[in-house]
Design an enzyme around this catalytic site. Sequence first.
Site, PDB file in Angstrom:
ATOM      1  N   GLY A  35      81.458  36.797 116.365  1.00 31.71           N
ATOM      2  CA  GLY A  35      81.073  36.657 114.959  1.00 31.71           C
ATOM      3  C   GLY A  35      82.098  35.883 114.158  1.00 31.71           C
ATOM      4  O   GLY A  35      83.217  35.612 114.627  1.00 31.71           O
ATOM      5  N   ASP A  36      81.684  35.471 112.950  1.00 29.16           N
ATOM      6  CA  ASP A  36      82.561  34.771 112.004  1.00 29.16           C
ATOM      7  C   ASP A  36      83.094  33.449 112.554  1.00 29.16           C
ATOM      8  O   ASP A  36      84.203  33.029 112.227  1.00 29.16           O
ATOM      9  CB  ASP A  36      83.748  35.670 111.583  1.00 29.16           C
ATOM     10  N   GLY A  38      81.870  30.582 111.892  1.00 29.79           N
ATOM     11  CA  GLY A  38      81.632  29.500 110.934  1.00 29.79           C
ATOM     12  C   GLY A  38      80.178  29.043 110.975  1.00 29.79           C
ATOM     13  O   GLY A  38      79.869  27.892 110.665  1.00 29.79           O
ATOM     14  N   LYS A  39      79.289  29.977 111.343  1.00 28.81           N
ATOM     15  CA  LYS A  39      77.854  29.644 111.427  1.00 28.81           C
ATOM     16  C   LYS A  39      77.327  29.172 110.074  1.00 28.81           C
ATOM     17  O   LYS A  39      76.555  28.218 109.990  1.00 28.81           O
ATOM     18  CB  LYS A  39      77.037  30.881 111.884  1.00 28.81           C
ATOM     19  N   ASN A  61      75.036  43.151 107.493  1.00 31.56           N
ATOM     20  CA  ASN A  61      76.308  43.246 108.233  1.00 31.56           C
ATOM     21  C   ASN A  61      76.905  41.842 108.374  1.00 31.56           C
ATOM     22  O   ASN A  61      78.101  41.687 108.552  1.00 31.56           O
ATOM     23  CB  ASN A  61      76.113  43.887 109.618  1.00 31.56           C
ATOM     24  N   ALA A  62      76.047  40.818 108.309  1.00 26.68           N
ATOM     25  CA  ALA A  62      76.518  39.440 108.415  1.00 26.68           C
ATOM     26  C   ALA A  62      77.233  39.039 107.130  1.00 26.68           C
ATOM     27  O   ALA A  62      76.929  39.558 106.056  1.00 26.68           O
ATOM     28  CB  ALA A  62      75.340  38.502 108.647  1.00 26.68           C
ATOM     29  N   HIS A  64      78.345  35.205 105.774  1.00 23.93           N
ATOM     30  CA  HIS A  64      78.448  33.778 106.074  1.00 23.93           C
ATOM     31  C   HIS A  64      78.987  33.029 104.867  1.00 23.93           C
ATOM     32  O   HIS A  64      78.405  33.089 103.785  1.00 23.93           O
ATOM     33  CB  HIS A  64      77.064  33.220 106.464  1.00 23.93           C
ATOM     34  N   VAL A 324      84.295  39.014 105.774  1.00 21.83           N
ATOM     35  CA  VAL A 324      83.593  38.668 104.528  1.00 21.83           C
ATOM     36  C   VAL A 324      82.830  39.885 103.999  1.00 21.83           C
ATOM     37  O   VAL A 324      82.680  40.071 102.799  1.00 21.83           O
ATOM     38  CB  VAL A 324      82.585  37.518 104.790  1.00 21.83           C
ATOM     39  N   LEU A 357      89.780  24.022 113.956  1.00 23.64           N
ATOM     40  CA  LEU A 357      90.820  23.363 114.754  1.00 23.64           C
ATOM     41  C   LEU A 357      92.108  23.253 113.932  1.00 23.64           C
ATOM     42  O   LEU A 357      93.212  23.397 114.457  1.00 23.64           O
ATOM     43  CB  LEU A 357      90.345  21.956 115.165  1.00 23.64           C
ATOM     44  N   GLY A 438      85.465  21.268 113.328  1.00 21.66           N
ATOM     45  CA  GLY A 438      85.776  21.671 111.953  1.00 21.66           C
ATOM     46  C   GLY A 438      87.269  21.600 111.699  1.00 21.66           C
ATOM     47  O   GLY A 438      88.075  22.065 112.513  1.00 21.66           O
TER      48      GLY A 438
HETATM   49  P1  GDP Z   1      80.096  33.112 109.937  1.00 24.50           P
HETATM   50  O1  GDP Z   1      79.902  34.565 109.783  1.00 24.50           O
HETATM   51  O2  GDP Z   1      79.962  32.658 111.365  1.00 24.50           O
HETATM   52  O3  GDP Z   1      79.247  32.271 109.019  1.00 24.50           O
HETATM   53  O4  GDP Z   1      81.624  32.811 109.530  1.00 24.50           O
HETATM   54  P2  GDP Z   1      82.435  33.451 108.284  1.00 24.50           P
HETATM   55  O5  GDP Z   1      81.999  32.785 107.040  1.00 24.50           O
HETATM   56  O6  GDP Z   1      82.388  34.938 108.341  1.00 24.50           O
HETATM   57  O7  GDP Z   1      83.915  33.071 108.683  1.00 24.50           O
HETATM   58  C1  GDP Z   1      84.321  31.761 108.890  1.00 24.50           C
HETATM   59  C2  GDP Z   1      85.456  31.418 107.892  1.00 24.50           C
HETATM   60  O8  GDP Z   1      86.094  30.231 108.305  1.00 24.50           O
HETATM   61  C3  GDP Z   1      84.972  31.149 106.496  1.00 24.50           C
HETATM   62  O9  GDP Z   1      85.933  31.572 105.585  1.00 24.50           O
HETATM   63  C4  GDP Z   1      84.810  29.638 106.450  1.00 24.50           C
HETATM   64  O10 GDP Z   1      84.929  29.091 105.143  1.00 24.50           O
HETATM   65  C5  GDP Z   1      85.969  29.224 107.299  1.00 24.50           C
HETATM   66  N1  GDP Z   1      85.784  27.969 108.059  1.00 24.50           N
HETATM   67  C6  GDP Z   1      84.688  27.537 108.724  1.00 24.50           C
HETATM   68  N2  GDP Z   1      84.966  26.401 109.378  1.00 24.50           N
HETATM   69  C7  GDP Z   1      86.261  26.117 109.139  1.00 24.50           C
HETATM   70  C8  GDP Z   1      87.137  25.087 109.590  1.00 24.50           C
HETATM   71  O11 GDP Z   1      86.775  24.200 110.354  1.00 24.50           O
HETATM   72  N3  GDP Z   1      88.438  25.155 109.136  1.00 24.50           N
HETATM   73  C9  GDP Z   1      88.883  26.143 108.294  1.00 24.50           C
HETATM   74  N4  GDP Z   1      90.151  26.133 107.914  1.00 24.50           N
HETATM   75  N5  GDP Z   1      88.067  27.117 107.870  1.00 24.50           N
HETATM   76  C10 GDP Z   1      86.786  27.115 108.300  1.00 24.50           C
HETATM   77  P1  IMO Z   2      78.588  37.394 111.074  1.00 25.34           P
HETATM   78  O1  IMO Z   2      77.136  37.053 111.002  1.00 25.34           O
HETATM   79  C1  IMO Z   2      81.793  39.916 112.722  1.00 25.34           C
HETATM   80  C2  IMO Z   2      80.620  43.911 114.129  1.00 25.34           C
HETATM   81  C3  IMO Z   2      81.238  45.018 113.294  1.00 25.34           C
HETATM   82  C4  IMO Z   2      81.312  46.108 114.339  1.00 25.34           C
HETATM   83  C5  IMO Z   2      80.056  45.905 115.168  1.00 25.34           C
HETATM   84  C6  IMO Z   2      78.894  46.793 114.765  1.00 25.34           C
HETATM   85  O2  IMO Z   2      79.319  37.285 109.804  1.00 25.34           O
HETATM   86  O3  IMO Z   2      79.247  36.682 112.217  1.00 25.34           O
HETATM   87  P2  IMO Z   2      77.253  46.892 112.653  1.00 25.34           P
HETATM   88  O4  IMO Z   2      77.558  47.105 111.216  1.00 25.34           O
HETATM   89  O5  IMO Z   2      76.510  45.641 112.958  1.00 25.34           O
HETATM   90  O6  IMO Z   2      76.606  48.099 113.290  1.00 25.34           O
HETATM   91  O7  IMO Z   2      78.710  46.779 113.358  1.00 25.34           O
HETATM   92  O8  IMO Z   2      79.689  44.554 114.983  1.00 25.34           O
HETATM   93  N1  IMO Z   2      79.889  42.884 113.343  1.00 25.34           N
HETATM   94  C7  IMO Z   2      80.392  41.701 113.000  1.00 25.34           C
HETATM   95  N2  IMO Z   2      81.610  41.161 113.189  1.00 25.34           N
HETATM   96  N3  IMO Z   2      80.827  39.180 112.116  1.00 25.34           N
HETATM   97  C8  IMO Z   2      79.592  39.692 111.940  1.00 25.34           C
HETATM   98  O9  IMO Z   2      78.573  38.979 111.433  1.00 25.34           O
HETATM   99  C9  IMO Z   2      79.322  41.013 112.367  1.00 25.34           C
HETATM  100  N4  IMO Z   2      78.242  41.808 112.334  1.00 25.34           N
HETATM  101  C10 IMO Z   2      78.591  42.935 112.952  1.00 25.34           C
HETATM  102  O10 IMO Z   2      82.502  44.652 112.806  1.00 25.34           O
HETATM  103  O11 IMO Z   2      82.426  45.906 115.180  1.00 25.34           O
HETATM  104 MG    MG Z   3      80.890  36.243 109.058  1.00 25.84          MG
END
Ligand code: GDP
Ligand code: IMO
Ligand code: MG
Length: 450
Positions: A35-36, A38-39, A61-62, A64, A324, A357, A438
């Site tokens: 997760g997280d 950068g989707k 839970n997501a 983004h 987030v 990167l 990125g």
């Molecule tokens: P997601 O849940 O997959 O959409 O990702 P999140 O938003 O939870 O976490 C990704 C974090 O990395 C966010 O704060 C973005 O703004 C940041 N991010 C994404 N791509 C890049 C990148 O290429 N460089 C940097 N420095 N930050 C990035």
């Molecule tokens: P995005 O879409 C990171 C993790 C939680 C926990 C486990 C179960 O932003 O990538 P839940 O509340 O789903 O039952 O929690 O999954 N988790 C995530 N970790 N990014 C996420 O979403 C997550 N969604 C759930 O931290 O370990």
């Molecule tokens: Mg996220």
Amino acid sequence: MRPRVPALRAAATGQKRPRNEFGNKVTVVLGAQWGDEGKGKVVDLLATEADFVCRCQGGNNAGHTVVVDGKEYDFHLLPSGIINPKSISLIGNGVVIHLPGLFEEGDKNDKKGLKGWDKRLIVSDRAHIVFDFHQIVDGLQESERQAQEGKNIGTTKKGIGPAYSSKASRTGLRVCDLLGDFKDFSTRFKNLVRQYQSMYPSLEVDVEDQLKQLKEYAERLRPMVRDGVYYMYEALHGPPKKILVEGANAALLDIDFGTYPFVTSSNCTVGGVCTGLGIPPLNIGDVFGVSKAYTTRVGIGAFPTEQLNAVGELLQTRGHEVGVTTGRKRRCGWLDLVIVRYAHMINGFTAIALTKLDILDVLDEIKVGIAYKLNGKRIPHFPANMDVLHKVEVEYETFPGWKTDTSAARKWNDLPSKAQNYIRFIENHIGVPIKWVGVGKSRECMIQMF
Ligand code: GDP
Ligand code: IMO
Ligand code: MG
């Protein structure tokens, strides 16, 4: 009589089958780690041209993040494409929706200037509802795990597990139930509350107050609700349209393929796209995997390349690795290509977006996990059993750091050759082309390779 359906006509006359006989293809963006990755940013990049942006699983839970013109947005239930005033956002049947969460998120974004989001949002009538008590139960289950096993999962406490449990046990309530006969809905709601109270006697629910609130939400939601299957069918079979699917959570959090039981409760891999939107596999087009140039994880569970040292701390602080949704610090470690390859085995990525990167810019040397060993011998698969995963020894490849600021790079040739070598190694090892790299948070900080 000449059959009207192109495929039948082609079969009857022996003609070549029309190229687009199965309709439009959807482009899918999925997390390849925990997760997280950068989707949100990748979806935002593609969403500028999309007609539809759909969520197919997970709930709030997501989290983004999307950064546009210096403004940062965080989306939880709303598809990130909601930023684009020209595209329609759809929440599919596979998503679980907490209604107060949805409207709070919309109102918050409205204040930030995202006007008219509710006119561009479509919600499937088959989506299940997360009730406030599901969220309370999520917390109670975590305390129970802590007391019984000495550890919990570290869920987001958004009620995701309990809501999907209600769905699987066939006592859940859906959007179509809320918008149907409210008396029937109320009876089923009360039964569901009773069921949970028999399991958790300390659970208190003000049923009448909840029903009153739900009735109000029902009227706000009603204009957005459609039959999701038919809506997608029309989008797929009408004129050419660009349809994007935004995965939530990630492969290693998938209920079937993730590091069970430290996972979420939905299928975050490609199968979840078909079941969560009601579309045929033939309509799946590109599947883009998103991976950071290193690895992070929120919550509990095995993490073979985790760095509980200065490197981990540097990645955490430089990468601003804070959840987030929950504000928790993310655990950090080297890029683990065993898990990204495993995610590719399941999803069949057509290309990869390698994000963040730039965070590696200051390191003297960079490691990448390339294989797991058990008792000194390489294993070809990703272990299902968590005890085994805790025991694996990671084999690393070490690269010299480039020690150069990459944040201003906008094309491949702007990157230092050591960074190019790092990227090419990853690409070759996974066997999937890297399409984007990125180098910063904002929309323009993405190098497109082809
Ligand atoms: P997601 O849940 O997959 O959409 O990702 P999140 O938003 O939870 O976490 C990704 C974090 O990395 C966010 O704060 C973005 O703004 C940041 N991010 C994404 N791509 C890049 C990148 O290429 N460089 C940097 N420095 N930050 C990035
Ligand atoms: P995005 O879409 C990171 C993790 C939680 C926990 C486990 C179960 O932003 O990538 P839940 O509340 O789903 O039952 O929690 O999954 N988790 C995530 N970790 N990014 C996420 O979403 C997550 N969604 C759930 O931290 O370990
Ligand atoms: Mg996220």
